[in-house]
Design an enzyme around this catalytic site. Structure first.
Site, PDB file in Angstrom:
ATOM      1  N   SER A 179     -61.722  33.687  17.431  1.00  0.00           N
ATOM      2  CA  SER A 179     -62.873  33.047  16.793  1.00  0.00           C
ATOM      3  C   SER A 179     -63.019  33.532  15.365  1.00  0.00           C
ATOM      4  O   SER A 179     -62.656  34.667  15.030  1.00  0.00           O
ATOM      5  CB  SER A 179     -64.135  33.394  17.592  1.00  0.00           C
ATOM      6  OG  SER A 179     -65.302  33.100  16.875  1.00  0.00           O
ATOM      7  N   LYS A 214     -64.024  39.408  20.830  1.00  0.00           N
ATOM      8  CA  LYS A 214     -62.869  38.708  20.273  1.00  0.00           C
ATOM      9  C   LYS A 214     -62.058  39.638  19.365  1.00  0.00           C
ATOM     10  O   LYS A 214     -60.819  39.625  19.397  1.00  0.00           O
ATOM     11  CB  LYS A 214     -63.329  37.468  19.510  1.00  0.00           C
ATOM     12  CG  LYS A 214     -63.863  36.359  20.396  1.00  0.00           C
ATOM     13  CD  LYS A 214     -62.830  35.883  21.397  1.00  0.00           C
ATOM     14  CE  LYS A 214     -63.305  34.707  22.224  1.00  0.00           C
ATOM     15  NZ  LYS A 214     -62.314  34.301  23.248  1.00  0.00           N
ATOM     16  N   TYR A 243     -70.350  38.913  21.297  1.00  0.00           N
ATOM     17  CA  TYR A 243     -69.272  37.957  21.523  1.00  0.00           C
ATOM     18  C   TYR A 243     -68.161  38.160  20.494  1.00  0.00           C
ATOM     19  O   TYR A 243     -66.978  38.238  20.849  1.00  0.00           O
ATOM     20  CB  TYR A 243     -69.809  36.532  21.442  1.00  0.00           C
ATOM     21  CG  TYR A 243     -68.746  35.488  21.267  1.00  0.00           C
ATOM     22  CD1 TYR A 243     -67.919  35.136  22.335  1.00  0.00           C
ATOM     23  CD2 TYR A 243     -68.548  34.851  20.039  1.00  0.00           C
ATOM     24  CE1 TYR A 243     -66.931  34.179  22.172  1.00  0.00           C
ATOM     25  CE2 TYR A 243     -67.561  33.894  19.892  1.00  0.00           C
ATOM     26  CZ  TYR A 243     -66.756  33.561  20.945  1.00  0.00           C
ATOM     27  OH  TYR A 243     -65.763  32.624  20.780  1.00  0.00           O
TER      28      TYR A 243
END
Length: 345
Positions: free
Chosen positions: A124, A153, A149
């Site tokens: 991402s 990643k 989040y």
């Protein structure tokens, strides 16, 4: 050639499975259905005329994952299996670390013990944090992400770098910007459970009258209209990039570690209000909205320089924002005809 697709019934995963099947790969899907629905499997078959092999379990169950590798001559993996909501990750950090990282470790353990290479990681643009300059290219320094989040990643990327270097394997890190839209068949698309965390399904649900108003998280950002800016890329374009990245790895006969990194975006930033306006124009539908306080974990501006993907993968996002939003609205109307969907919202 058998390719494992984890999270293959999810949003980006299902579109990528379609492209893999259309390019004559054998696809094995593992998906625990925590953020997807079983009917997507049948819709994939309707689109492609082929039915992938499907295993419904959580990748943290190592013994079941080993059985999948025993049963199939897997030569590569595209890993989509992850919790993905920025806001939710701030409220449930341990859940995100456990789900997103343990599942990845379990797959890599199988790759290591079975001497398998060719791993594509669904990463991402959040790994860049709030970059100092735009557009972002792959050499832009990574900062501490604003969300849990994003941290998962970034940690996943570090694991894969170390894996590739230690065991001389081939990996591709694909840094998505903001995927939107639905397949042109309108048989697969974004399928949020409950209140959407992403902008476009919230827009479509508001336009459909399911939500009273769209919540716009902040209008005091230092942007032209005060709302945050993102790079919105059509999901089918994004899916095609995975096939190109996989084929590049498979065609590389080197015995040395390969670590490819690609930004996947349009190269153009659009504000939240830009998206609302484009949706209204594309579909002749009004979207009522309200301005709310900023949401923790969000950044101000992010959009891609995707030149490397164009040069090395011969890939470029071709679909306009309005066309992508048109398919999103058609998908919303399709969903409303399904009992499974009406029970989930």
């Amino acid at each position: 050639m058998a390719i494992l697709v984890t999270g293959g019934l999810g949003y980006i995963g299902s579109h990528t499975v379609v492209e893999l099947l259309n390019n004559n790969f054998d696809v094995i899907i593992v998906d625990d259905l925590s953020n997807s629905e079983k009917f997507i499997l049948n819709n994939i078959e309707e689109i492609t005329g082929k039915k992938p092999t499907f295993y419904p379990f959580d990748l943290k169950r190592k013994e079941l994952l080993a059985q999948v590798f025993d049963a199939h001559p897997i030569e590569g993996c595209i890993n989509f299996a992850a919790f993905k909501a920025v806001g939710e990750s701030q409220l449930k950090p341990i859940d995100y670390y456990e789900n997103n990282l343990f599942s990845l470790i379990n797959i890599l353990q199988e790759f290591k013990s079975r001497n398998i290479s060719n791993f594509i990681f669904s990463s991402s643009c959040t790994v860049y944090g709030q970059a100092d300059t735009m557009p972002i290219n792959e050499d832009t320094p990574l900062k501490a992400p604003e969300s849990v989040y994003g941290k998962t990643k970034q940690m996943g990327e570090e694991m894969l770098r170390d894996f590739a270097k230690a065991y001389r394997r081939k990996v591709s890190l694909l840094r998505y910007f903001n995927p939107i839209g639905a397949h042109p068949s309108i048989k697969i698309g974004e399928l949020p459970a409950g209140i959407p965390n992403n902008l476009v399904p919230y827009v479509t649900q508001t336009a459909a009258g399911i939500r009273e108003k769209l919540s716009i998280w902040g209008n005091d950002y230092p942007t032209e209209d005060g709302t945050a800016i993102r790079d919105y890329v059509y999901v089918v374009d994004l899916a095609k990039a995975h096939v190109a990245a996989l084929e590049k790895l498979l065609n590389n006969d080197s015995d040395e570690a390969i670590i490819d990194i690609y930004n996947l975006g349009t190269g153009k930033g659009s504000s939240v209000l830009d998206v609302v306006n484009a949706f209204e124009i594309a579909n002749n539908v009004k979207v009522p909205y309200q301005i709310c306080d900023r949401r923790e974990g969000d950044i101000t501006v992010v959009y891609a320089n995707a030149d490397r993907a164009e040069n090395e993968l011969k890939w470029k996002s071709e679909t306009s924002l309005q066309e992508a939003l048109r398919t999103a609205w058609e998908w919303q109307k399709y969903l409303e005809s399904r009992i499974e969907y009406s029970k989930s919202i």
